[in-house]
Design an enzyme around this catalytic site. Structure first.
Site, PDB file in Angstrom:
ATOM      1  N   CYS A 168       0.840  -1.210   0.000  1.00  0.00           N
ATOM      2  CA  CYS A 168       0.000   0.000   0.000  1.00  0.00           C
ATOM      3  C   CYS A 168       0.875   1.259   0.000  1.00  0.00           C
ATOM      4  O   CYS A 168       2.009   1.256   0.461  1.00  0.00           O
ATOM      5  CB  CYS A 168      -0.889  -0.005   1.254  1.00  0.00           C
ATOM      6  N   SER A 196       0.624   3.724   1.903  1.00  0.00           N
ATOM      7  CA  SER A 196       0.962   4.132   3.276  1.00  0.00           C
ATOM      8  C   SER A 196       2.278   3.501   3.740  1.00  0.00           C
ATOM      9  O   SER A 196       3.012   4.108   4.523  1.00  0.00           O
ATOM     10  CB  SER A 196      -0.159   3.759   4.244  1.00  0.00           C
ATOM     11  N   HIS A 218       4.905   5.626   2.148  1.00  0.00           N
ATOM     12  CA  HIS A 218       5.086   6.919   2.835  1.00  0.00           C
ATOM     13  C   HIS A 218       6.176   6.781   3.908  1.00  0.00           C
ATOM     14  O   HIS A 218       6.941   7.703   4.149  1.00  0.00           O
ATOM     15  CB  HIS A 218       3.797   7.356   3.539  1.00  0.00           C
ATOM     16  N   HIS A 270       0.515  -3.709   6.218  1.00  0.00           N
ATOM     17  CA  HIS A 270      -0.704  -3.618   7.039  1.00  0.00           C
ATOM     18  C   HIS A 270      -1.917  -4.132   6.284  1.00  0.00           C
ATOM     19  O   HIS A 270      -3.043  -3.797   6.639  1.00  0.00           O
ATOM     20  CB  HIS A 270      -0.916  -2.166   7.493  1.00  0.00           C
ATOM     21  N   CYS A 276      -6.760  -3.558   3.918  1.00  0.00           N
ATOM     22  CA  CYS A 276      -6.621  -2.101   3.764  1.00  0.00           C
ATOM     23  C   CYS A 276      -7.368  -1.586   2.539  1.00  0.00           C
ATOM     24  O   CYS A 276      -8.454  -1.060   2.687  1.00  0.00           O
ATOM     25  CB  CYS A 276      -5.177  -1.598   3.742  1.00  0.00           C
TER      26      CYS A 276
HETATM   27  P1  CND Z   1      -1.702   4.852  -5.113  1.00  0.00           P
HETATM   28  O1  CND Z   1      -0.389   5.497  -5.155  1.00  0.00           O
HETATM   29  O2  CND Z   1      -1.871   3.481  -5.671  1.00  0.00           O
HETATM   30  O3  CND Z   1      -2.800   5.796  -5.812  1.00  0.00           O
HETATM   31  C1  CND Z   1      -2.737   7.194  -5.813  1.00  0.00           C
HETATM   32  C2  CND Z   1      -3.229   7.706  -7.171  1.00  0.00           C
HETATM   33  O4  CND Z   1      -3.274   9.121  -7.122  1.00  0.00           O
HETATM   34  C3  CND Z   1      -2.324   7.338  -8.339  1.00  0.00           C
HETATM   35  O5  CND Z   1      -3.092   6.726  -9.363  1.00  0.00           O
HETATM   36  C4  CND Z   1      -1.751   8.685  -8.806  1.00  0.00           C
HETATM   37  O6  CND Z   1      -1.538   8.739 -10.207  1.00  0.00           O
HETATM   38  C5  CND Z   1      -2.842   9.640  -8.375  1.00  0.00           C
HETATM   39  N1  CND Z   1      -2.395  11.021  -8.177  1.00  0.00           N
HETATM   40  C6  CND Z   1      -1.229  11.455  -7.613  1.00  0.00           C
HETATM   41  N2  CND Z   1      -1.189  12.808  -7.590  1.00  0.00           N
HETATM   42  C7  CND Z   1      -2.354  13.226  -8.154  1.00  0.00           C
HETATM   43  C8  CND Z   1      -2.903  14.512  -8.421  1.00  0.00           C
HETATM   44  N3  CND Z   1      -2.242  15.637  -8.084  1.00  0.00           N
HETATM   45  N4  CND Z   1      -4.124  14.583  -9.011  1.00  0.00           N
HETATM   46  C9  CND Z   1      -4.799  13.455  -9.353  1.00  0.00           C
HETATM   47  N5  CND Z   1      -4.329  12.210  -9.134  1.00  0.00           N
HETATM   48  C10 CND Z   1      -3.123  12.101  -8.539  1.00  0.00           C
HETATM   49  O7  CND Z   1      -2.133   4.870  -3.567  1.00  0.00           O
HETATM   50  P2  CND Z   1      -3.165   3.981  -2.712  1.00  0.00           P
HETATM   51  O8  CND Z   1      -4.430   3.822  -3.480  1.00  0.00           O
HETATM   52  O9  CND Z   1      -2.458   2.790  -2.163  1.00  0.00           O
HETATM   53  O10 CND Z   1      -3.401   4.983  -1.490  1.00  0.00           O
HETATM   54  C11 CND Z   1      -4.037   6.234  -1.697  1.00  0.00           C
HETATM   55  C12 CND Z   1      -3.979   7.092  -0.459  1.00  0.00           C
HETATM   56  O11 CND Z   1      -4.745   6.466   0.568  1.00  0.00           O
HETATM   57  C13 CND Z   1      -2.578   7.275   0.108  1.00  0.00           C
HETATM   58  O12 CND Z   1      -2.437   8.600   0.591  1.00  0.00           O
HETATM   59  C14 CND Z   1      -2.546   6.292   1.253  1.00  0.00           C
HETATM   60  O13 CND Z   1      -1.593   6.657   2.217  1.00  0.00           O
HETATM   61  C15 CND Z   1      -3.957   6.438   1.749  1.00  0.00           C
HETATM   62  C16 CND Z   1      -4.430   5.365   2.680  1.00  0.00           C
HETATM   63  C17 CND Z   1      -5.394   5.712   3.621  1.00  0.00           C
HETATM   64  C18 CND Z   1      -5.853   4.771   4.508  1.00  0.00           C
HETATM   65  C19 CND Z   1      -6.922   5.132   5.496  1.00  0.00           C
HETATM   66  O14 CND Z   1      -7.196   4.338   6.417  1.00  0.00           O
HETATM   67  N6  CND Z   1      -7.575   6.288   5.367  1.00  0.00           N
HETATM   68  C20 CND Z   1      -5.348   3.477   4.468  1.00  0.00           C
HETATM   69  N7  CND Z   1      -4.387   3.149   3.538  1.00  0.00           N
HETATM   70  C21 CND Z   1      -3.948   4.063   2.652  1.00  0.00           C
HETATM   71 ZN    ZN Z   2      -3.182   1.128   3.434  1.00  0.00          ZN
END
Ligand code: CND
Ligand code: ZN
Ligand code: ZN
Length: 376
Positions: A47, A49, A52, A69, A176
């Site tokens: 993921c 995260s 990060h 996770h 997740c």
């Molecule tokens: P992933 O990197 O696969 O997806 C992110 C997408 O965003 C990609 O397709 C990028 O091309 C796109 N992107 C990047 N910048 C931009 C922009 N400026 N405008 C439009 N699109 C853009 O990430 P993921 O799906 O694994 O995770 C997404 C987020 O969710 C990330 O911040 C992660 O840390 C978070 C997350 C949250 C939680 C929670 O519990 N809330 C749990 N896990 C992950």
């Molecule tokens: Zn996650």
């Protein structure tokens, strides 16, 4: 089991310090103490995260640490006092526990159990110690899970027992990406039938938001990403339209307002970019829109916006793990998957062995994978 009560030597991907590749090491995993469970991990997704932490965006994390996770496994042994889990049970480790006793657990509208380690990142189990060592050094845990290892030890309040027939190489995504995205739509936003939605960021989490919007009956689901390669999957999962902000020379919220009679009912930020969080707020309808933050921003990042945006009636909210009460709800999500209420198999674009974990992160960073599932 023959290993119960003994230290297990096994392979794990250790993150020794930020901005370095993970390294595959032999580690020792101590037996579980009271109210802990030792799990043989079977599959784990990679993921953003976790990335990060690797790229240094999470300043509070203590190193070295074993990340991961989003996994599934089989209980190897349990510590004293564990009553609801036994060796052989199929399980999903929970990155937010559910103790059932704290103020958040007792509140039906919260899932942020006080025993969670998100934000604090102490990197230890509830007795303030870790069960992992490598080359004589203690290795930290990651948010009650640490799935990038053949064996992990977690608190029993952070383990959900799931259907004995569940395919572990798929339902790991419930841990997740799918659980977070789907819950953000159906639980946190409470998307209504016939409504309009926009999802910013089409990774494993964002595409799962789309699945949730579709299951909830939204009639317009607009998918936004700067990588147009993501659009085919977005449509497959239910997006009715895809937009690349790079194709426009004006702010994306203006484009969206025109397409949706003044703004969407629900806007989701699933990237972790505070600028896009503000775009999501601006894209939601001025009088009745809801913006939901799902993405995790870097430590210390802040958002600024005109408070009038909320005074007119918009709502800004967010949640971890889609607002699910983890121990109660994860087994139900697995059953719903088994009963074909939704399908997320298409989120898994790559499969690799644990040894190739750095390749899995490269695929994610280059935008070539949605989810890579590692087998252990
Ligand atoms: P992933 O990197 O696969 O997806 C992110 C997408 O965003 C990609 O397709 C990028 O091309 C796109 N992107 C990047 N910048 C931009 C922009 N400026 N405008 C439009 N699109 C853009 O990430 P993921 O799906 O694994 O995770 C997404 C987020 O969710 C990330 O911040 C992660 O840390 C978070 C997350 C949250 C939680 C929670 O519990 N809330 C749990 N896990 C992950
Ligand atoms: Zn996650
Ligand atoms: Zn609790």
């Amino acid at each position: 089991m023959a290993t119960a009560g003994k230290v297990i030597k096994c392979k794990a991907a250790v993150c020794w310090a930020p901005k370095r590749p993970l390294s595959i090491e032999e580690i020792e995993v101590a037996p579980p103490k009271a109210h802990e469970v030792r799990i043989k991990i079977v599959a784990t997704g990679v993921c953003r995260s976790d990335d990060h932490v690797i790229n240094g965006a999470v300043a509070e994390i203590k190193f070295p640490v074993i990340l991961g996770h989003e996994g599934t496994g089989i209980v190897e042994s349990v510590g004293e006092g564990v009553t609801d889990l036994k060796p052989g049970d199929k399980v999903i480790p929970l990155f937010i526990p559910q103790c059932g006793k704290c103020r958040c657990c007792e509140n039906p509208d919260s899932n942020l159990c006080y025993k969670n380690d998100i934000g604090k990142y102490n990197g230890v189990l509830l007795d303030n110690t870790t069960r992992f060592t490598c080359k004589g050094k203690p290795i930290h845990n990651f948010i009650c899970t640490s799935t990038f290892t053949e064996y992990t030890v977690v608190p029993d309040i952070a383990v959900a027992k799931i259907d004995k027939d569940a395919p572990l190489d798929k339902v790991c995504l419930i841990g997740c990406a799918f659980g977070t995205g789907y819950g953000s739509a159906v639980n946190v936003a409470k998307v209504k039938p016939g409504s309009s939605c926009v999802v910013f960021g089409l990774g494993g989490v964002g595409l799962s938001v789309i699945i949730g919007c579709k299951v909830a009956g939204a009639s317009k689901i607009i998918a936004v990403d700067i990588n147009s390669d993501k659009f085919a999957k977005a449509k497959e999962f239910g997006a009715t339209e895809c937009i690349n902000p790079k194709d426009y020379d004006r702010p994306i919220h203006e484009v969206l307002a025109e397409k949706t009679d003044g703004g969407v009912d629900y806007a989701f930020e699933v990237i972790g970019n505070t600028g896009i969080m503000t775009s999501a707020l601006l894209s939601s309808h001025f009088g009745c829109g809801k913006a939901v933050i799902v993405g995790v921003a870097s430590s210390g990042a802040t958002m600024t916006f005109d408070p009038l945006l909320l005074l007119t009636g918009r709502v800004l909210t967010g949640a971890l793990y889609g607002g699910w009460k983890t121990k109660d709800d994860v087994p139900k999500l697995v059953s719903d998957y088994m009963n074909k209420k939704f399908d997320f198999d298409g989120l898994i674009t790559h499969r690799l062995p644990l040894e190739k974990i750095n390749e899995a992160f490269e695929l994610l960073r280059r935008g070539e994978s949605i989810r890579t599932v590692l087998s252990l």
